[in-house]
Write a protein that holds these residues in place. Structure first.
Motif, PDB file in Angstrom:
ATOM      1  N   ASP A  72      55.553 -34.803  29.769  1.00 15.99           N
ATOM      2  CA  ASP A  72      54.713 -33.924  28.954  1.00 15.99           C
ATOM      3  C   ASP A  72      54.869 -34.140  27.452  1.00 15.99           C
ATOM      4  O   ASP A  72      53.914 -33.971  26.698  1.00 15.99           O
ATOM      5  CB  ASP A  72      55.025 -32.457  29.263  1.00 15.99           C
ATOM      6  N   VAL A  73      56.086 -34.503  27.017  1.00  6.19           N
ATOM      7  CA  VAL A  73      56.349 -34.518  25.578  1.00  6.19           C
ATOM      8  C   VAL A  73      56.811 -35.893  25.076  1.00  6.19           C
ATOM      9  O   VAL A  73      56.117 -36.547  24.298  1.00  6.19           O
ATOM     10  CB  VAL A  73      57.399 -33.443  25.195  1.00  6.19           C
ATOM     11  N   ILE A  74      57.977 -36.332  25.497  1.00  8.00           N
ATOM     12  CA  ILE A  74      58.595 -37.517  24.897  1.00  8.00           C
ATOM     13  C   ILE A  74      57.776 -38.784  25.119  1.00  8.00           C
ATOM     14  O   ILE A  74      57.568 -39.575  24.207  1.00  8.00           O
ATOM     15  CB  ILE A  74      60.040 -37.678  25.404  1.00  8.00           C
ATOM     16  N   TYR A  75      57.314 -39.000  26.342  1.00 10.65           N
ATOM     17  CA  TYR A  75      56.516 -40.188  26.641  1.00 10.65           C
ATOM     18  C   TYR A  75      55.017 -39.906  26.602  1.00 10.65           C
ATOM     19  O   TYR A  75      54.223 -40.713  27.077  1.00 10.65           O
ATOM     20  CB  TYR A  75      56.906 -40.772  27.996  1.00 10.65           C
ATOM     21  N   ASN A  76      54.635 -38.786  26.024  1.00  8.65           N
ATOM     22  CA  ASN A  76      53.226 -38.451  25.857  1.00  8.65           C
ATOM     23  C   ASN A  76      52.565 -39.554  25.025  1.00  8.65           C
ATOM     24  O   ASN A  76      53.142 -40.032  24.046  1.00  8.65           O
ATOM     25  CB  ASN A  76      53.103 -37.099  25.161  1.00  8.65           C
ATOM     26  N   GLN A  77      51.354 -39.945  25.406  1.00  9.66           N
ATOM     27  CA  GLN A  77      50.668 -41.027  24.694  1.00  9.66           C
ATOM     28  C   GLN A  77      50.415 -40.696  23.224  1.00  9.66           C
ATOM     29  O   GLN A  77      50.252 -41.595  22.395  1.00  9.66           O
ATOM     30  CB  GLN A  77      49.359 -41.379  25.380  1.00  9.66           C
ATOM     31  N   ASN A  78      50.403 -39.428  22.879  1.00  6.17           N
ATOM     32  CA  ASN A  78      50.165 -39.020  21.493  1.00  6.17           C
ATOM     33  C   ASN A  78      51.443 -38.939  20.659  1.00  6.17           C
ATOM     34  O   ASN A  78      51.367 -38.751  19.450  1.00  6.17           O
ATOM     35  CB  ASN A  78      49.468 -37.660  21.457  1.00  6.17           C
ATOM     36  N   MET A  79      52.609 -39.041  21.289  1.00  6.39           N
ATOM     37  CA  MET A  79      53.872 -38.870  20.563  1.00  6.39           C
ATOM     38  C   MET A  79      54.112 -40.035  19.613  1.00  6.39           C
ATOM     39  O   MET A  79      54.155 -41.190  20.015  1.00  6.39           O
ATOM     40  CB  MET A  79      55.036 -38.741  21.544  1.00  6.39           C
ATOM     41  N   LYS A  80      54.246 -39.691  18.363  1.00 11.30           N
ATOM     42  CA  LYS A  80      54.578 -40.637  17.296  1.00 11.30           C
ATOM     43  C   LYS A  80      55.740 -40.049  16.511  1.00 11.30           C
ATOM     44  O   LYS A  80      56.232 -38.969  16.814  1.00 11.30           O
ATOM     45  CB  LYS A  80      53.376 -40.850  16.362  1.00 11.30           C
ATOM     46  N   ALA A  81      56.176 -40.733  15.485  1.00  9.24           N
ATOM     47  CA  ALA A  81      57.308 -40.265  14.689  1.00  9.24           C
ATOM     48  C   ALA A  81      57.045 -38.884  14.091  1.00  9.24           C
ATOM     49  O   ALA A  81      57.935 -38.035  14.078  1.00  9.24           O
ATOM     50  CB  ALA A  81      57.642 -41.267  13.594  1.00  9.24           C
ATOM     51  N   ILE A  82      55.840 -38.633  13.626  1.00 10.84           N
ATOM     52  CA  ILE A  82      55.528 -37.322  13.053  1.00 10.84           C
ATOM     53  C   ILE A  82      55.591 -36.237  14.122  1.00 10.84           C
ATOM     54  O   ILE A  82      56.001 -35.107  13.861  1.00 10.84           O
ATOM     55  CB  ILE A  82      54.169 -37.326  12.317  1.00 10.84           C
ATOM     56  N   GLY A  83      55.216 -36.576  15.341  1.00  9.14           N
ATOM     57  CA  GLY A  83      55.338 -35.632  16.445  1.00  9.14           C
ATOM     58  C   GLY A  83      56.785 -35.292  16.734  1.00  9.14           C
ATOM     59  O   GLY A  83      57.131 -34.139  16.984  1.00  9.14           O
ATOM     60  N   LEU A  84      57.658 -36.307  16.690  1.00  9.93           N
ATOM     61  CA  LEU A  84      59.085 -36.061  16.894  1.00  9.93           C
ATOM     62  C   LEU A  84      59.647 -35.205  15.764  1.00  9.93           C
ATOM     63  O   LEU A  84      60.445 -34.296  16.012  1.00  9.93           O
ATOM     64  CB  LEU A  84      59.848 -37.379  17.005  1.00  9.93           C
TER      65      LEU A  84
END
Length: 109
Positions: A72-84
């Motif tokens: 849902d979160v860490i490997y989400n296709q939208n996760m980038k550095a800003i998301g982290l």
């Protein structure tokens, strides 16, 4: 349920639940993740992914919450550095409010 902004333009977001945040806390996934310079970049995101992958490989199929956090979160296709970065900020805010709620519960008992 919380939403974190996943990209700089604000067009993508990731939903994060209390269960996700509790799983991060349970495994201390964000502890020691960010270098002393405090900069969160793609290398830090990769480091988190490698750490989680190691946990999943050491305990295959044992923790559904960790697997859900990954999907849902860490490997989400939208996760980038800003998301982290936004996830780290959310986790800090959640930790403070969560700790305050626990203290109130202890006082009422």
């Amino acid at each position: 349920m919380y939403k974190i902004q996943a990209n700089a333009s604000g067009t993508r977001s990731i939903e994060v639940t209390d269960n996700h945040l509790e799983t991060i806390q349970k495994y201390s996934l964000l502890s020691g993740l960010v270098d002393s310079n405090g900069i969160i970049d793609e290398n830090i995101l990769d480091k988190l992914k490698f750490n989680v992958r190691g946990l999943l490989e050491s305990e295959p199929g044992k923790d559904k919450d960790l697997l859900n956090l990954c999907l849902d979160v860490i490997y989400n296709q939208n996760m980038k550095a800003i998301g982290l970065k936004n996830l780290v900020l959310l986790y800090k805010e959640w930790g403070v409010s969560h700790k305050d709620a626990e203290e109130e519960n202890k006082e009422t008992i």
